[in-house]
Design an enzyme around this catalytic site. Sequence first.
Site, PDB file in Angstrom:
ATOM      1  NE  ARG A 180      -9.194   2.569  -8.457  1.00 47.66           N
ATOM      2  CZ  ARG A 180      -8.232   2.738  -9.361  1.00 47.66           C
ATOM      3  NH1 ARG A 180      -7.476   1.720  -9.729  1.00 47.66           N
ATOM      4  NH2 ARG A 180      -8.013   3.922  -9.898  1.00 47.66           N
TER       5      ARG A 180
ATOM      6  CG  HIS B 173      -2.542   0.439  -7.422  1.00 44.17           C
ATOM      7  ND1 HIS B 173      -3.640   0.998  -6.801  1.00 44.17           N
ATOM      8  CD2 HIS B 173      -2.713   0.662  -8.747  1.00 44.17           C
ATOM      9  CE1 HIS B 173      -4.439   1.534  -7.724  1.00 44.17           C
ATOM     10  NE2 HIS B 173      -3.884   1.342  -8.914  1.00 44.17           N
TER      11      HIS B 173
HETATM   12  N1  LIG Z   1      -4.364  -1.484 -11.266  1.00 45.08           N
HETATM   13  C1  LIG Z   1      -3.986  -0.457 -11.998  1.00 45.08           C
HETATM   14  O1  LIG Z   1      -2.797  -0.115 -12.062  1.00 45.08           O
HETATM   15  C2  LIG Z   1      -5.021   0.307 -12.776  1.00 45.08           C
HETATM   16  C3  LIG Z   1      -4.606   1.239 -13.734  1.00 45.08           C
HETATM   17  C4  LIG Z   1      -5.560   1.881 -14.508  1.00 45.08           C
HETATM   18  C5  LIG Z   1      -6.906   1.610 -14.316  1.00 45.08           C
HETATM   19  N2  LIG Z   1      -7.282   0.708 -13.363  1.00 45.08           N
HETATM   20  C6  LIG Z   1      -8.716   0.399 -13.164  1.00 45.08           C
HETATM   21  O2  LIG Z   1      -9.260  -0.046 -14.390  1.00 45.08           O
HETATM   22  C7  LIG Z   1     -10.555   0.549 -14.514  1.00 45.08           C
HETATM   23  C8  LIG Z   1     -11.027   0.512 -15.946  1.00 45.08           C
HETATM   24  O3  LIG Z   1     -10.327   1.453 -16.739  1.00 45.08           O
HETATM   25  P1  LIG Z   1     -10.781   1.766 -18.242  1.00 45.08           P
HETATM   26  O4  LIG Z   1      -9.929   2.879 -18.712  1.00 45.08           O
HETATM   27  O5  LIG Z   1     -10.836   0.512 -19.037  1.00 45.08           O
HETATM   28  O6  LIG Z   1     -12.293   2.254 -17.992  1.00 45.08           O
HETATM   29  P2  LIG Z   1     -13.442   2.459 -19.080  1.00 45.08           P
HETATM   30  O7  LIG Z   1     -12.870   2.683 -20.433  1.00 45.08           O
HETATM   31  O8  LIG Z   1     -14.380   3.461 -18.509  1.00 45.08           O
HETATM   32  O9  LIG Z   1     -14.173   1.045 -19.133  1.00 45.08           O
HETATM   33  C9  LIG Z   1     -14.988   0.592 -18.098  1.00 45.08           C
HETATM   34  C10 LIG Z   1     -15.695  -0.660 -18.556  1.00 45.08           C
HETATM   35  O10 LIG Z   1     -16.484  -1.172 -17.472  1.00 45.08           O
HETATM   36  C11 LIG Z   1     -17.832  -1.331 -17.900  1.00 45.08           C
HETATM   37  N3  LIG Z   1     -18.751  -1.091 -16.790  1.00 45.08           N
HETATM   38  C12 LIG Z   1     -18.841  -0.010 -15.982  1.00 45.08           C
HETATM   39  N4  LIG Z   1     -19.856  -0.159 -15.105  1.00 45.08           N
HETATM   40  C13 LIG Z   1     -20.424  -1.349 -15.373  1.00 45.08           C
HETATM   41  C14 LIG Z   1     -21.518  -2.048 -14.822  1.00 45.08           C
HETATM   42  N5  LIG Z   1     -22.249  -1.551 -13.814  1.00 45.08           N
HETATM   43  N6  LIG Z   1     -21.825  -3.251 -15.353  1.00 45.08           N
HETATM   44  C15 LIG Z   1     -21.128  -3.765 -16.391  1.00 45.08           C
HETATM   45  N7  LIG Z   1     -20.060  -3.145 -16.952  1.00 45.08           N
HETATM   46  C16 LIG Z   1     -19.718  -1.946 -16.445  1.00 45.08           C
HETATM   47  C17 LIG Z   1     -18.019  -0.307 -18.993  1.00 45.08           C
HETATM   48  O11 LIG Z   1     -19.135  -0.662 -19.811  1.00 45.08           O
HETATM   49  P3  LIG Z   1     -19.524   0.228 -21.108  1.00 45.08           P
HETATM   50  O12 LIG Z   1     -18.377   0.063 -22.070  1.00 45.08           O
HETATM   51  O13 LIG Z   1     -20.757  -0.411 -21.591  1.00 45.08           O
HETATM   52  O14 LIG Z   1     -19.685   1.642 -20.633  1.00 45.08           O
HETATM   53  C18 LIG Z   1     -16.677  -0.369 -19.713  1.00 45.08           C
HETATM   54  O15 LIG Z   1     -16.667  -1.445 -20.629  1.00 45.08           O
HETATM   55  C19 LIG Z   1     -10.353   1.947 -13.934  1.00 45.08           C
HETATM   56  O16 LIG Z   1     -11.579   2.524 -13.556  1.00 45.08           O
HETATM   57  C20 LIG Z   1      -9.475   1.653 -12.734  1.00 45.08           C
HETATM   58  O17 LIG Z   1     -10.280   1.335 -11.616  1.00 45.08           O
HETATM   59  C21 LIG Z   1      -6.366   0.056 -12.594  1.00 45.08           C
END
Ligand SMILES: NC(=O)c1ccc[n+]([C@@H]2O[C@H](COP(=O)([O-])OP(=O)(O)OC[C@H]3O[C@@H](n4cnc5c(N)ncnc54)[C@H](OP(=O)(O)O)[C@@H]3O)[C@@H](O)[C@H]2O)c1
Length: 315
Positions: free
Chosen positions: A230, A278
């Site tokens: 983000r 995006h």
């Molecule tokens: N640009 C785009 O087109 C696009 C598309 C889709 C998503 N995204 C972004 O990608 C993000 C991630 O998606 P996802 O599905 O992979 O999410 P996810 O499965 O919830 O994974 C989030 C990861 O971040 C880690 N995390 C969260 N808070 C943290 C902290 N304070 N310190 C250290 N690590 C932390 C989590 O740790 P744990 O595993 O230990 O819980 C997990 O490994 C989304 O939230 C969105 O913002 C962007």
Amino acid sequence: MQVRELLKTILVLLRSNVEQWTRLLQAALPDHRIIADLAAAGDAAVPYAVVGKPAPGVLAAIPGLEVLFSVNAGIEGLLESGEVPPGLPIVRMVDEGLAEGMLEWVLATTLAWHRNLFDYRAAQRAGEWRPLAEILARDRRVTVLGAGHLGARVAATLAGIGFQTRVWSRTPKTIAGVQSHHGAPGLEPAVARAEILINLLPLTPATENLIDRTLLSRLAPQAVLINGGRGRHVVDAAVLGALDDGQLRAAVLDVFREEPLPATHPFWTHSGVYLTPHVAALTQATTAVAAIAENLRGFEAGAPLRHVVDLARGY
Ligand SMILES: NC(=O)c1ccc[n+]([C@@H]2O[C@H](COP(=O)([O-])OP(=O)(O)OC[C@H]3O[C@@H](n4cnc5c(N)ncnc54)[C@H](OP(=O)(O)O)[C@@H]3O)[C@@H](O)[C@H]2O)c1
């Protein structure tokens, strides 16, 4: 008509592709009634809604709403909107299409920088035959911030190509060929001397503005920042400063504090910024509908809902 009233209703509250989502959901869940307009519910309760960015007041007006299915993986917008009724479970989008899309975008950008493609393009424009030092992936240090649905997949693939790959997450991970660091104390060792830093964190109070001057100063000189998370993870002025003083060679940015990126923002014209609007991972209706349908069928058969947002963690 009597049979119809027994069907559970799903309201599709999207601004685009409504017809496609409605059709696919109806095909995947033939024993549910799919509507795209609340008025079509009549007196019936509407236990499920599929949402992107719902307009003000819309969610509160849905009678008998039990579960909200987000079409986005990042749900900070929904949480910050204040539109979600208290206690209503939010299921975030965890979908194969999204993971594949992000993997493609990260691989495209990482390999383009790893193999100097943009520098060769510039050399070509200048009519110069200018070979650069080419190192193998095994000699390149890459760090992925976030090791969830998207980050873990990306890290595993980068490690499979041979990159020296580290991840940083909240809790420890076991991913073949990848060094895992976690928690606040793990951030510094995770990013130290990284040549390519890839951000795939969710936006929460704990991760906002994480990529600041201090973090960037820990990377290798001339590092490349790739942000698919983000915009608010990144301190814009820190990125521009790091590009100007050579700490960063390039910033590849898909997401921004304000979208569309305002016309006057320096990211548009800075020679070190490479932006995409995006599009890194777009929710694909076909795979996303399959994910929702599978989750919903399990839930109605008595299993716990999967991928429910933990409001205390913020993701
Ligand atoms: N640009 C785009 O087109 C696009 C598309 C889709 C998503 N995204 C972004 O990608 C993000 C991630 O998606 P996802 O599905 O992979 O999410 P996810 O499965 O919830 O994974 C989030 C990861 O971040 C880690 N995390 C969260 N808070 C943290 C902290 N304070 N310190 C250290 N690590 C932390 C989590 O740790 P744990 O595993 O230990 O819980 C997990 O490994 C989304 O939230 C969105 O913002 C962007």
